[in-house]
Design an enzyme around this catalytic site. Structure first.
Site, PDB file in Angstrom:
ATOM      1  N   HIS A  67      40.881  32.757  42.167  1.00 14.98           N
ATOM      2  CA  HIS A  67      41.804  34.328  42.596  1.00 14.98           C
ATOM      3  C   HIS A  67      41.925  35.375  41.275  1.00 14.98           C
ATOM      4  O   HIS A  67      41.622  36.376  41.795  1.00 14.98           O
ATOM      5  CB  HIS A  67      43.441  33.907  42.663  1.00 14.98           C
ATOM      6  CG  HIS A  67      43.984  35.109  43.507  1.00 14.98           C
ATOM      7  ND1 HIS A  67      45.369  35.810  42.685  1.00 14.98           N
ATOM      8  CD2 HIS A  67      43.245  35.521  44.690  1.00 14.98           C
ATOM      9  CE1 HIS A  67      45.289  36.484  43.602  1.00 14.98           C
ATOM     10  NE2 HIS A  67      44.677  36.782  44.515  1.00 14.98           N
ATOM     11  N   GLU A  70      38.233  37.113  40.965  1.00 19.52           N
ATOM     12  CA  GLU A  70      38.344  37.887  42.098  1.00 19.52           C
ATOM     13  C   GLU A  70      38.711  39.018  41.758  1.00 19.52           C
ATOM     14  O   GLU A  70      37.951  40.212  41.803  1.00 19.52           O
ATOM     15  CB  GLU A  70      38.516  36.753  43.634  1.00 19.52           C
ATOM     16  CG  GLU A  70      38.777  37.940  44.561  1.00 19.52           C
ATOM     17  CD  GLU A  70      40.034  38.142  45.682  1.00 19.52           C
ATOM     18  OE1 GLU A  70      40.707  39.038  45.775  1.00 19.52           O
ATOM     19  OE2 GLU A  70      40.800  36.610  45.845  1.00 19.52           O
ATOM     20  N   HIS A  71      40.093  39.234  41.509  1.00 23.37           N
ATOM     21  CA  HIS A  71      40.635  40.267  41.080  1.00 23.37           C
ATOM     22  C   HIS A  71      39.868  41.295  40.064  1.00 23.37           C
ATOM     23  O   HIS A  71      39.451  42.256  40.048  1.00 23.37           O
ATOM     24  CB  HIS A  71      41.535  40.264  40.240  1.00 23.37           C
ATOM     25  CG  HIS A  71      43.034  40.194  41.526  1.00 23.37           C
ATOM     26  ND1 HIS A  71      44.227  41.459  41.366  1.00 23.37           N
ATOM     27  CD2 HIS A  71      43.037  39.090  41.950  1.00 23.37           C
ATOM     28  CE1 HIS A  71      44.713  40.883  43.148  1.00 23.37           C
ATOM     29  NE2 HIS A  71      44.571  40.103  42.953  1.00 23.37           N
ATOM     30  N   GLU A 147      51.867  39.477  41.699  1.00 27.89           N
ATOM     31  CA  GLU A 147      51.742  39.304  43.322  1.00 27.89           C
ATOM     32  C   GLU A 147      52.444  37.947  43.388  1.00 27.89           C
ATOM     33  O   GLU A 147      52.494  37.368  45.511  1.00 27.89           O
ATOM     34  CB  GLU A 147      49.995  38.882  43.153  1.00 27.89           C
ATOM     35  CG  GLU A 147      49.564  38.282  44.772  1.00 27.89           C
ATOM     36  CD  GLU A 147      48.143  38.639  45.178  1.00 27.89           C
ATOM     37  OE1 GLU A 147      47.378  37.582  46.250  1.00 27.89           O
ATOM     38  OE2 GLU A 147      47.367  39.007  44.485  1.00 27.89           O
TER      39      GLU A 147
END
Length: 452
Positions: A67, A70-71, A147
């Site tokens: 993840h 992905e950022h 997040e």
């Protein structure tokens, strides 16, 4: 509620030609598969790049790196600066985003059809030339940690589900959260992200899905032009990761500020591996629909409306995944009722099916409901691209859709009853309970009943 149905691709036969009947596919010399779904209804196109890697491919100590990468994919290349990717998509009149799951990572743009080549150029550039700058990483890892705080640490229901998975799975990497454990995020480095990128972001571990007002031969030509020059690289061997057989009920309780308790009962369940030969996953899909597929389904009718025992009660089962599966029963008891009462009521509804079976009317209605739920998803070019991409990600193909529909329609009442007897076994059960604590120092109050 904390979950939603994740159903396999199920379409009415007469809708196949309008939905997934015409995809075309080719594979480039570097191993990149390209799948095109032509849909001429609007002058738009969806371009998606899927990587066959997700959080289940991580190792302990670097959970969350899929993840995080992905950022970082939006932080630029030598020719496209940080944040410039999104700006170029917006300037083209489009929208873009990305998502990471346990099984895959995907990136998409929805744009006017004439800007497709530009999107391919951008994605091909960052498939090979991503800049993983330590300063950009230091900023972005803080975004990911925040997040996690907002979506998990400060959400008691999400935290319960995370903790439950960590208990239900002891060996399989599904035990780790997609977002990552906070300690791993705090200790993650730019080098970790770079290693993940270098290992998995190669054309032979990816595929491109394009849907919309396009010609498949023209898309294939564009793909060869923009992606064809990217070199394939050997991928690490993926060893089979099998969850040991569970041999007894597991239970956990978490505490958090909430209005009412939450109960989750997760049973180990089969995953669709061979669409033509498998039987039980289809029966469990039907079973889930009979219990929670519509407002008149058994859980809502009996537990919520008639007995007023629960403010919500449902089922979640995803029969398509790379890893092992579970079927979840869940709910919140009404004010003044207990988790123990809710658990007994959920068990009683399962026992009714085990002992008495289901009616042909329920069976017919549920099959129609499952089909109808997919019609809306495939009414858009984006929905069509998503369905194709997700099928490929788990090792199946859009070509399996008609087989899956046929097999679903063949499910009998006896199949549903047999699945209920076979898989709702306490030895394969994990129970998670949210023990609600006062909200900001105030007593809990009853909330308005809602459907998930």
């Amino acid at each position: 509620m904390i979950m939603r149905h994740l159903l396999p691709v199920l379409l009415a036969p007469w809708l196949l030609s309008a939905a997934l009947a015409n995809p075309y596919e080719t594979t480039l010399d570097n191993g990149l598969k390209v799948i095109v779904k032509e849909d001429r209804r609007a002058p738009t196109a969806v371009h998606m790049v899927w990587y066959r890697v997700g959080s289940m491919d991580e190792v302990d100590g670097t959970s969350g790196v899929a993840h995080v990468l992905e950022h970082m994919m939006f932080k630029g290349t030598p020719t496209v600066g940080p944040g410039e990717f999104n700006k170029r998509v917006a300037a083209a009149g489009g929208r873009d985003n990305a998502f990471t799951s346990r099984d895959y990572t995907a990136y998409f743009q929805q744009i006017p059809r004439e800007r497709l080549a530009e999107m391919m150029a951008l994605e091909a550039d960052r498939m090979r030339h991503l800049t993983v700058d330590p300063k950009e990483f230091a900023q972005e890892i803080k975004v990911v940690m925040e997040e996690r705080r907002m979506r998990t640490d400060d959400d008691p229901q999400a935290k319960l589900f995370e903790q439950m998975n960590a208990v239900a799975y002891q060996a399989h990497p599904y035990r780790r959260p997609i977002i990552g454990w906070m300690n791993d995020l705090e200790n993650m480095t730019a080098e970790d992200a770079r290693a993940w990128y270098d290992t998995w972001y190669v054309p032979n571990n990816a595929y491109v899905v394009v849907s919309g007002d396009v010609d498949h031969q023209e898309v294939f030509a564009l793909a060869r032009e923009h992606y064809g020059a990217l070199a394939a690289r050997p991928l690490p061997a993926r060893k089979a990761q099998v969850e040991p057989r569970q041999e007894g009920t597991r239970q956990l309780t978490t505490k958090g500020p909430a209005e009412l308790p939450v109960l989750i009962m997760g049973y180990k369940a089969p995953i669709l591996r061979n669409p033509a030969a498998d039987r039980d996953p289809y029966a469990l899909e039907i079973l889930g629909g009979i219990l929670d597929g519509h407002d008149a389904a058994r859980f809502n009718r009996k537990l919520v409306r008639e007995d007023k025992l629960a403010i919500s009660a449902g089922v979640s089962y995803d029969s398509t995944a790379r890893g092992p599966g579970m079927i979840y029963l869940y709910g919140s008891p009404s004010e003044g009722r207990t988790v123990a009462e809710l658990e007994a009521a959920l068990r009683a509804e399962i026992a009714r099916i085990q002992q008495e079976g289901v009616s042909e009317a329920e069976l017919k209605r549920t099959k129609a409901q499952l089909v109808a739920s997919q019609v809306y998803k495939l009414d858009s070019v984006f929905g069509q691209a998503m369905e194709i991409g997700q099928m490929e990600a788990i090792g199946l193909s859009w070509k399996d859709v008609d087989i899956m529909i046929e097999r679903l329609q063949q499910v009998t009442a006896a199949d549903v009853q047999a699945a209920a007897k076979k898989y709702f076994d306490d030895d394969a059960l994990t129970i998670g309970i949210l023990d609600p604590q006062p909200l900001a120092g105030q007593p809990r109050r009853q909330r308005v009943p809602t459907r998930h």
